[in-house]
Design an enzyme around this catalytic site. Sequence first.
Site, PDB file in Angstrom:
ATOM      1  N   SER A 273      -2.741   0.446  14.785  1.00 39.53           N
ATOM      2  CA  SER A 273      -3.526   1.679  14.953  1.00 39.53           C
ATOM      3  C   SER A 273      -3.850   1.848  16.431  1.00 39.53           C
ATOM      4  O   SER A 273      -3.912   0.853  17.171  1.00 39.53           O
ATOM      5  CB  SER A 273      -4.827   1.564  14.169  1.00 39.53           C
ATOM      6  OG  SER A 273      -5.717   2.591  14.533  1.00 39.53           O
TER       7      SER A 273
ATOM      8  N   TYR B  74     -12.376  -3.606  12.168  1.00 43.13           N
ATOM      9  CA  TYR B  74     -11.144  -2.856  11.885  1.00 43.13           C
ATOM     10  C   TYR B  74     -10.260  -2.868  13.134  1.00 43.13           C
ATOM     11  O   TYR B  74      -9.074  -3.186  13.065  1.00 43.13           O
ATOM     12  CB  TYR B  74     -11.488  -1.416  11.480  1.00 43.13           C
ATOM     13  CG  TYR B  74     -10.258  -0.565  11.266  1.00 43.13           C
ATOM     14  CD1 TYR B  74      -9.460  -0.762  10.149  1.00 43.13           C
ATOM     15  CD2 TYR B  74      -9.879   0.414  12.182  1.00 43.13           C
ATOM     16  CE1 TYR B  74      -8.303  -0.012   9.957  1.00 43.13           C
ATOM     17  CE2 TYR B  74      -8.735   1.173  11.997  1.00 43.13           C
ATOM     18  CZ  TYR B  74      -7.954   0.956  10.877  1.00 43.13           C
ATOM     19  OH  TYR B  74      -6.811   1.696  10.691  1.00 43.13           O
TER      20      TYR B  74
ATOM     21  N   LYS C  33      -6.488  -4.560  13.699  1.00 46.58           N
ATOM     22  CA  LYS C  33      -5.332  -3.749  14.108  1.00 46.58           C
ATOM     23  C   LYS C  33      -4.738  -4.257  15.429  1.00 46.58           C
ATOM     24  O   LYS C  33      -3.541  -4.132  15.670  1.00 46.58           O
ATOM     25  CB  LYS C  33      -5.737  -2.272  14.204  1.00 46.58           C
ATOM     26  CG  LYS C  33      -6.015  -1.667  12.840  1.00 46.58           C
ATOM     27  CD  LYS C  33      -4.739  -1.639  12.029  1.00 46.58           C
ATOM     28  CE  LYS C  33      -4.914  -1.541  10.558  1.00 46.58           C
ATOM     29  NZ  LYS C  33      -3.663  -1.543   9.813  1.00 46.58           N
TER      30      LYS C  33
ATOM     31  N   ASP D 169      -0.030   5.438  -1.779  1.00 43.85           N
ATOM     32  CA  ASP D 169      -0.787   6.598  -1.299  1.00 43.85           C
ATOM     33  C   ASP D 169      -0.683   6.680   0.234  1.00 43.85           C
ATOM     34  O   ASP D 169      -0.220   5.744   0.891  1.00 43.85           O
ATOM     35  CB  ASP D 169      -2.264   6.433  -1.730  1.00 43.85           C
ATOM     36  CG  ASP D 169      -2.989   7.761  -1.785  1.00 43.85           C
ATOM     37  OD1 ASP D 169      -2.341   8.809  -1.584  1.00 43.85           O
ATOM     38  OD2 ASP D 169      -4.211   7.758  -2.024  1.00 43.85           O
ATOM     39  N   GLY D 170      -1.124   7.798   0.783  1.00 43.29           N
ATOM     40  CA  GLY D 170      -1.260   7.948   2.228  1.00 43.29           C
ATOM     41  C   GLY D 170       0.044   7.747   2.992  1.00 43.29           C
ATOM     42  O   GLY D 170       1.117   8.191   2.566  1.00 43.29           O
ATOM     43  N   ILE D 171      -0.031   7.034   4.097  1.00 41.87           N
ATOM     44  CA  ILE D 171       1.125   6.838   4.986  1.00 41.87           C
ATOM     45  C   ILE D 171       2.205   6.013   4.276  1.00 41.87           C
ATOM     46  O   ILE D 171       3.400   6.289   4.390  1.00 41.87           O
ATOM     47  CB  ILE D 171       0.659   6.159   6.298  1.00 41.87           C
ATOM     48  CG1 ILE D 171      -0.302   7.101   7.052  1.00 41.87           C
ATOM     49  CG2 ILE D 171       1.839   5.780   7.176  1.00 41.87           C
ATOM     50  CD1 ILE D 171      -1.026   6.464   8.234  1.00 41.87           C
ATOM     51  N   GLY D 172       1.782   5.005   3.519  1.00 44.62           N
ATOM     52  CA  GLY D 172       2.737   4.153   2.800  1.00 44.62           C
ATOM     53  C   GLY D 172       3.589   4.945   1.824  1.00 44.62           C
ATOM     54  O   GLY D 172       4.780   4.697   1.661  1.00 44.62           O
TER      55      GLY D 172
ATOM     56  N   ASP E 271      -3.993  -7.234  -5.637  1.00 45.41           N
ATOM     57  CA  ASP E 271      -5.150  -6.894  -4.816  1.00 45.41           C
ATOM     58  C   ASP E 271      -5.106  -7.806  -3.589  1.00 45.41           C
ATOM     59  O   ASP E 271      -5.415  -8.997  -3.669  1.00 45.41           O
ATOM     60  CB  ASP E 271      -6.437  -7.126  -5.636  1.00 45.41           C
ATOM     61  CG  ASP E 271      -7.672  -6.815  -4.813  1.00 45.41           C
ATOM     62  OD1 ASP E 271      -7.533  -6.506  -3.607  1.00 45.41           O
ATOM     63  OD2 ASP E 271      -8.784  -6.869  -5.371  1.00 45.41           O
TER      64      ASP E 271
ATOM     65  N   GLY F 258       0.832  -1.210   0.000  1.00 43.91           N
ATOM     66  CA  GLY F 258       0.000   0.000   0.000  1.00 43.91           C
ATOM     67  C   GLY F 258       0.865   1.258   0.000  1.00 43.91           C
ATOM     68  O   GLY F 258       0.529   2.258   0.628  1.00 43.91           O
TER      69      GLY F 258
HETATM   70  N1  LIG Z   1      -5.264   7.246   8.217  1.00 49.24           N
HETATM   71  C1  LIG Z   1      -5.412   7.001   9.493  1.00 49.24           C
HETATM   72  O1  LIG Z   1      -5.998   7.804  10.254  1.00 49.24           O
HETATM   73  C2  LIG Z   1      -4.850   5.744  10.099  1.00 49.24           C
HETATM   74  C3  LIG Z   1      -4.904   5.617  11.489  1.00 49.24           C
HETATM   75  C4  LIG Z   1      -4.403   4.454  12.066  1.00 49.24           C
HETATM   76  C5  LIG Z   1      -3.850   3.461  11.266  1.00 49.24           C
HETATM   77  N2  LIG Z   1      -3.825   3.625   9.911  1.00 49.24           N
HETATM   78  C6  LIG Z   1      -3.267   2.536   9.113  1.00 49.24           C
HETATM   79  O2  LIG Z   1      -2.272   3.034   8.259  1.00 49.24           O
HETATM   80  C7  LIG Z   1      -2.193   2.240   7.078  1.00 49.24           C
HETATM   81  C8  LIG Z   1      -2.239   3.134   5.853  1.00 49.24           C
HETATM   82  O3  LIG Z   1      -3.459   3.836   5.868  1.00 49.24           O
HETATM   83  P1  LIG Z   1      -3.697   5.168   5.004  1.00 49.24           P
HETATM   84  O4  LIG Z   1      -4.554   6.035   5.823  1.00 49.24           O
HETATM   85  O5  LIG Z   1      -2.411   5.665   4.489  1.00 49.24           O
HETATM   86  O6  LIG Z   1      -4.598   4.556   3.812  1.00 49.24           O
HETATM   87  P2  LIG Z   1      -4.775   5.050   2.302  1.00 49.24           P
HETATM   88  O7  LIG Z   1      -4.388   6.469   2.127  1.00 49.24           O
HETATM   89  O8  LIG Z   1      -6.165   4.633   1.956  1.00 49.24           O
HETATM   90  O9  LIG Z   1      -3.696   4.166   1.512  1.00 49.24           O
HETATM   91  C9  LIG Z   1      -3.868   2.784   1.467  1.00 49.24           C
HETATM   92  C10 LIG Z   1      -2.899   2.197   0.486  1.00 49.24           C
HETATM   93  O10 LIG Z   1      -3.188   0.790   0.382  1.00 49.24           O
HETATM   94  C11 LIG Z   1      -3.527   0.473  -0.971  1.00 49.24           C
HETATM   95  N3  LIG Z   1      -4.586  -0.532  -0.982  1.00 49.24           N
HETATM   96  C12 LIG Z   1      -5.840  -0.428  -0.493  1.00 49.24           C
HETATM   97  N4  LIG Z   1      -6.510  -1.573  -0.677  1.00 49.24           N
HETATM   98  C13 LIG Z   1      -5.664  -2.425  -1.299  1.00 49.24           C
HETATM   99  C14 LIG Z   1      -5.772  -3.757  -1.780  1.00 49.24           C
HETATM  100  N5  LIG Z   1      -6.901  -4.465  -1.666  1.00 49.24           N
HETATM  101  N6  LIG Z   1      -4.702  -4.322  -2.369  1.00 49.24           N
HETATM  102  C15 LIG Z   1      -3.560  -3.626  -2.540  1.00 49.24           C
HETATM  103  N7  LIG Z   1      -3.387  -2.362  -2.109  1.00 49.24           N
HETATM  104  C16 LIG Z   1      -4.434  -1.769  -1.509  1.00 49.24           C
HETATM  105  C17 LIG Z   1      -4.006   1.772  -1.564  1.00 49.24           C
HETATM  106  O11 LIG Z   1      -3.892   1.727  -2.973  1.00 49.24           O
HETATM  107  P3  LIG Z   1      -4.873   2.666  -3.845  1.00 49.24           P
HETATM  108  O12 LIG Z   1      -4.469   4.066  -3.542  1.00 49.24           O
HETATM  109  O13 LIG Z   1      -4.651   2.255  -5.238  1.00 49.24           O
HETATM  110  O14 LIG Z   1      -6.265   2.362  -3.358  1.00 49.24           O
HETATM  111  C18 LIG Z   1      -3.039   2.748  -0.900  1.00 49.24           C
HETATM  112  O15 LIG Z   1      -1.781   2.704  -1.533  1.00 49.24           O
HETATM  113  C19 LIG Z   1      -3.362   1.256   7.152  1.00 49.24           C
HETATM  114  O16 LIG Z   1      -2.927   0.023   7.613  1.00 49.24           O
HETATM  115  C20 LIG Z   1      -4.291   1.887   8.188  1.00 49.24           C
HETATM  116  O17 LIG Z   1      -5.073   0.941   8.855  1.00 49.24           O
HETATM  117  C21 LIG Z   1      -4.318   4.747   9.301  1.00 49.24           C
END
Ligand SMILES: NC(=O)c1ccc[n+]([C@@H]2O[C@H](COP(=O)([O-])OP(=O)(O)OC[C@H]3O[C@@H](n4cnc5c(N)ncnc54)[C@H](OP(=O)(O)O)[C@@H]3O)[C@@H](O)[C@H]2O)c1
Length: 317
Positions: free
Chosen positions: A193, A206, A210, A65-68, A113, A62
């Site tokens: 999380s 969820y 986590k 986008d986002g944190i990754g 996926d 992942g």
């Molecule tokens: N954001 C928060 O507030 C928060 C808080 C606590 C923990 N987290 C954790 O941090 C991590 C990253 O979250 P984020 O907020 O950065 O999420 P995000 O912005 O939605 O990014 C998710 C990433 O995972 C990819 N992805 C989603 N579904 C997928 C699938 N089925 N197969 C392959 N790749 C997939 C997405 O690709 P696409 O862009 O192509 O969809 C994107 O690169 C997660 O584990 C989340 O639980 C987040």
Amino acid sequence: MELACFVQSLTLTLTVIGIYALTVWIYETFKSPIGILWGLSKQCICDVNFTERYGQWAVISGGSDGIGRQYARFFARKGLNIVIIALPDEILKQTAEEIESTFHVQVKQISADFSKGFELSDYLKNELDDLDVGVLVNNVGVANTLPVYYETCALSLYQRMVNVNINAAVILSHIILQRMKQRRRGLLINIASVAGLRPLPLGLMYSATKAFMASFSNALREELADFGIECQTVTPYFVATSMTEELRVDRFLRIISSDVETYGKFLTMIVGKTAQTTGYWLHGLTLTAINLLPADLTIKVAFEAAKSWIKKKNLTD
Ligand SMILES: NC(=O)c1ccc[n+]([C@@H]2O[C@H](COP(=O)([O-])OP(=O)(O)OC[C@H]3O[C@@H](n4cnc5c(N)ncnc54)[C@H](OP(=O)(O)O)[C@@H]3O)[C@@H](O)[C@H]2O)c1
């Protein structure tokens, strides 16, 4: 005389219990900030060469986008080649091209996926087989963004969540750790999380996935230490990414969400410096405050907040 003796022993016992509880609290609260300060001061004296310390490639699930994406950019800046595993879409392509042209490293895109679960194992093993992977970030995750009662969601959504949030990490760690152990170096980062540290009614699947990630990571750390592999557990609070977009219609959640670039700056500064972190000082303070409250109370407060969120949403729809 006997009463005085009893009061004296009781006072002594309570004092010992008090000192013990305070010591445990101080240790639990300050071990992470102290580790970070210690790591940062060591870094001031001699900067770490990431490719020498860990290896040539960083794999980020992942990471498009986002944190990754923040991790992918950070490790590329440190000179590592990057593997991004994400859904086959434009975001993956754009992020890979942007990192390649900005940091002049190789970027390998793996389209996958993760909701397909274990059937991906052989494909991922083949794709990663020849690489000297020094860093694995188990970041990919999905959430049922809106609060819902458990049984109202389709089972297929839960299957997807378990596959993406848990099985992706189980598969990738299994493939990559064997090689890391042979090389006796590496870094594993697992994104859990704050939601996994306390059960979250109306978002319980969820939160449970986590909780798995935190437990998996904290136990693996002990197993890996003997092989020179570091393992960090990250438990973020709210970060403004696509995942939390729908929730951020709520004003309170919008205010408490950290912007992803700011969060990423702090998060990546902490890489390799502490075993467990929220990734950001503001999230650390929030967690410390949560930990001061009885667990039952925090669960009830979270439940009431989620219920009022549903009510407000129903009124505005
Ligand atoms: N954001 C928060 O507030 C928060 C808080 C606590 C923990 N987290 C954790 O941090 C991590 C990253 O979250 P984020 O907020 O950065 O999420 P995000 O912005 O939605 O990014 C998710 C990433 O995972 C990819 N992805 C989603 N579904 C997928 C699938 N089925 N197969 C392959 N790749 C997939 C997405 O690709 P696409 O862009 O192509 O969809 C994107 O690169 C997660 O584990 C989340 O639980 C987040």
